[in-house]
Design a protein around this motif. Structure first.
Motif, PDB file in Angstrom:
ATOM      1  N   GLU A 165      41.278  29.552  25.849  1.00  0.00           N
ATOM      2  CA  GLU A 165      42.324  30.514  26.248  1.00  0.00           C
ATOM      3  C   GLU A 165      41.711  31.751  26.892  1.00  0.00           C
ATOM      4  O   GLU A 165      42.218  32.267  27.892  1.00  0.00           O
ATOM      5  N   HIS A 166      40.624  32.223  26.277  1.00  0.00           N
ATOM      6  CA  HIS A 166      39.916  33.399  26.812  1.00  0.00           C
ATOM      7  C   HIS A 166      39.465  33.120  28.252  1.00  0.00           C
ATOM      8  O   HIS A 166      39.665  33.958  29.146  1.00  0.00           O
ATOM      9  N   SER A 167      38.910  31.934  28.479  1.00  0.00           N
ATOM     10  CA  SER A 167      38.413  31.594  29.822  1.00  0.00           C
ATOM     11  C   SER A 167      39.548  31.551  30.838  1.00  0.00           C
ATOM     12  O   SER A 167      39.383  31.968  31.988  1.00  0.00           O
ATOM     13  N   PHE A 197      34.344  28.768  33.591  1.00  0.00           N
ATOM     14  CA  PHE A 197      33.319  28.094  32.774  1.00  0.00           C
ATOM     15  C   PHE A 197      32.255  29.032  32.216  1.00  0.00           C
ATOM     16  O   PHE A 197      31.235  28.568  31.735  1.00  0.00           O
ATOM     17  N   HIS A 198      32.501  30.364  32.288  1.00  0.00           N
ATOM     18  CA  HIS A 198      31.413  31.290  31.930  1.00  0.00           C
ATOM     19  C   HIS A 198      30.921  31.106  30.499  1.00  0.00           C
ATOM     20  O   HIS A 198      29.763  31.336  30.199  1.00  0.00           O
ATOM     21  N   ASP A 199      31.827  30.679  29.594  1.00  0.00           N
ATOM     22  CA  ASP A 199      31.419  30.516  28.191  1.00  0.00           C
ATOM     23  C   ASP A 199      31.222  29.047  27.809  1.00  0.00           C
ATOM     24  O   ASP A 199      31.187  28.727  26.620  1.00  0.00           O
ATOM     25  N   ILE A 200      31.086  28.177  28.819  1.00  0.00           N
ATOM     26  CA  ILE A 200      30.949  26.749  28.501  1.00  0.00           C
ATOM     27  C   ILE A 200      29.699  26.471  27.659  1.00  0.00           C
ATOM     28  O   ILE A 200      29.642  25.498  26.903  1.00  0.00           O
ATOM     29  N   CYS A 279      35.746  41.817  33.550  1.00  0.00           N
ATOM     30  CA  CYS A 279      36.935  41.000  33.201  1.00  0.00           C
ATOM     31  C   CYS A 279      36.771  40.387  31.819  1.00  0.00           C
ATOM     32  O   CYS A 279      37.718  40.326  31.026  1.00  0.00           O
ATOM     33  N   ASP A 280      35.560  39.909  31.535  1.00  0.00           N
ATOM     34  CA  ASP A 280      35.242  39.253  30.260  1.00  0.00           C
ATOM     35  C   ASP A 280      35.423  40.230  29.092  1.00  0.00           C
ATOM     36  O   ASP A 280      36.108  39.929  28.108  1.00  0.00           O
ATOM     37  N   CYS A 281      34.828  41.425  29.205  1.00  0.00           N
ATOM     38  CA  CYS A 281      34.908  42.395  28.109  1.00  0.00           C
ATOM     39  C   CYS A 281      36.325  42.898  27.920  1.00  0.00           C
ATOM     40  O   CYS A 281      36.781  43.101  26.791  1.00  0.00           O
TER      41      CYS A 281
HETATM   42 FE   LIG Z   1      33.587  35.374  27.640  1.00  0.00          FE
END
Ligand SMILES: [Fe+2]
Ligand SMILES: [Fe+2]
Length: 338
Positions: A165-167, A197-200, A279-281
């Motif tokens: 969901e975060h991604s 896919f940054h946290d894949i 964007c991630d933070c």
């Molecule tokens: Fe992340």
């Protein structure tokens, strides 16, 4: 043209020599082509805007407007049509530079015999067929890639629902922010894939650490910190994603050099990784976790402001805050729905 097999072509001819056009259209129709002729450039351009043609044959020297000017206007709205420029004599033909600049594919020196022109048209038809085949292959390939990406995201979700969901949200923020920054379409799509896919790499983190519902110990946090490297390793095996994996690899770097995995700083960090990091933070602060309540968007923006120049790029962070404030309804909707 909708199918990739082209037996005859739709041809539009512009020439101020009516007699020449009459003969030409008879000859071209005999070869099974659909032909429309114009002596007046403005109506011809209007027709090209409204209807689909494969080939444009245009006379170079005409009054009041020369053929190259007509082509210049046509190329503003149609990059695909195959263009054959005609001239009475090759000494009067435009230079190679002009032909290349206007993307004119062929030149025909007018004569009473049309064999050469017919051959140029046949060449044009073959060219269009090849382009259509490539387009079809590309759209199939794109379809496969999108499907593959969906499967991969589902795979992440099967292990860790939050990361999935975060991604999705980070991808949406990255999309709207990259458009706000007016990045190129290539940068926008690279960032989209990297954000999705940054946290894949979390797929390679043991469940007892990844799914822990209480705060992590220092040692466990060290393990979590390996996820950008795992992600980069996964994507580095693919040649088509070679521009994408550095964005994933550096998404936890900080502007002041105190981030991980490498500690590079400032503009050494790739631009798209600096954008992704914000964007991630932003999403990590607002979203709710088992061990923490979600914060308000306002609070997240104040945190980004507080960490501008240390954690975040000092030029990008204010723009992100501005972008969120300008699109607050859409951003709130993303948090509610995803
Ligand atoms: Fe992340
Ligand atoms: Fe991450």
């Amino acid at each position: 043209m909708n199918n990739d097999k082209l037996v005859s072509a739709r041809i539009l001819v512009i020439d101020d020599d009516i007699n020449m056009m009459d003969v030409l259209s008879v000859v071209l129709r005999r070869y099974g082509h659909f032909v429309k002729t114009y002596t007046e450039p403005l109506s011809a351009i209007e027709e090209l805007r409204k209807n689909n043609y494969d080939i444009l044959i245009v006379n170079y020297l005409m009054t009041p407007v020369n053929g190259d000017k007509i082509v210049e206007t046509v190329r503003e709205f149609n990059k695909e049509i195959y263009i054959i420029l005609m001239s009475i004599h090759k000494d009067l033909a435009p230079s190679i530079e002009v032909m290349q600049k206007l993307d004119i594919q062929a030149y025909y020196e007018k004569s009473n015999r049309f064999d050469n022109l017919i051959m140029l048209i046949q060449g044009g038809i073959k060219y269009i067929e090849q382009i259509n085949k490539i387009k079809n292959m590309n759209s199939k390939l794109e379809h496969y890639l999108v499907d593959f990406a969906k499967i991969l995201l589902q795979t992440v979700g099967a292990k860790d629902h939050y990361t999935e969901e975060h991604s999705r949200r980070v991808t949406m923020f990255a999309d709207i922010f990259s458009k706000y920054l007016k990045l190129s379409s290539r940068q926008i799509s690279d960032l989209q894939i990297a954000a999705a896919f940054h946290d894949i790499g979390k797929i390679g983190i043991p469940d007892n650490i990844l799914l822990k519902t209480t705060r992590l110990t220092d040692d466990e946090y060290q393990v979590i910190k390996t996820h950008p490297t795992i992600a980069a390793n996964i994507f580095s095996v693919s040649d088509i994603y070679k521009d994408i994996y550095p964005i994933m690899y550096y998404h936890h770097e900080r502007y002041d050099g105190k981030g991980y995995p490498t500690g590079i700083k400032g503009k050494q960090i790739p631009l798209l990784a600096r954008i992704l990091s914000i964007c991630d933070c932003f999403d990590a602060i607002v979203s709710k976790r088992t061990y923490k309540e979600g914060a308000s968007i306002e609070f997240a923006l104040s945190e980004i402001e507080k960490n501008t120049g240390t954690q975040f790029d000092p030029e990008l962070a204010p723009k992100f805050i501005e972008m969120v404030n300008n699109n607050i309804d859409y951003i709130e909707k993303i948090f509610k729905e995803f």
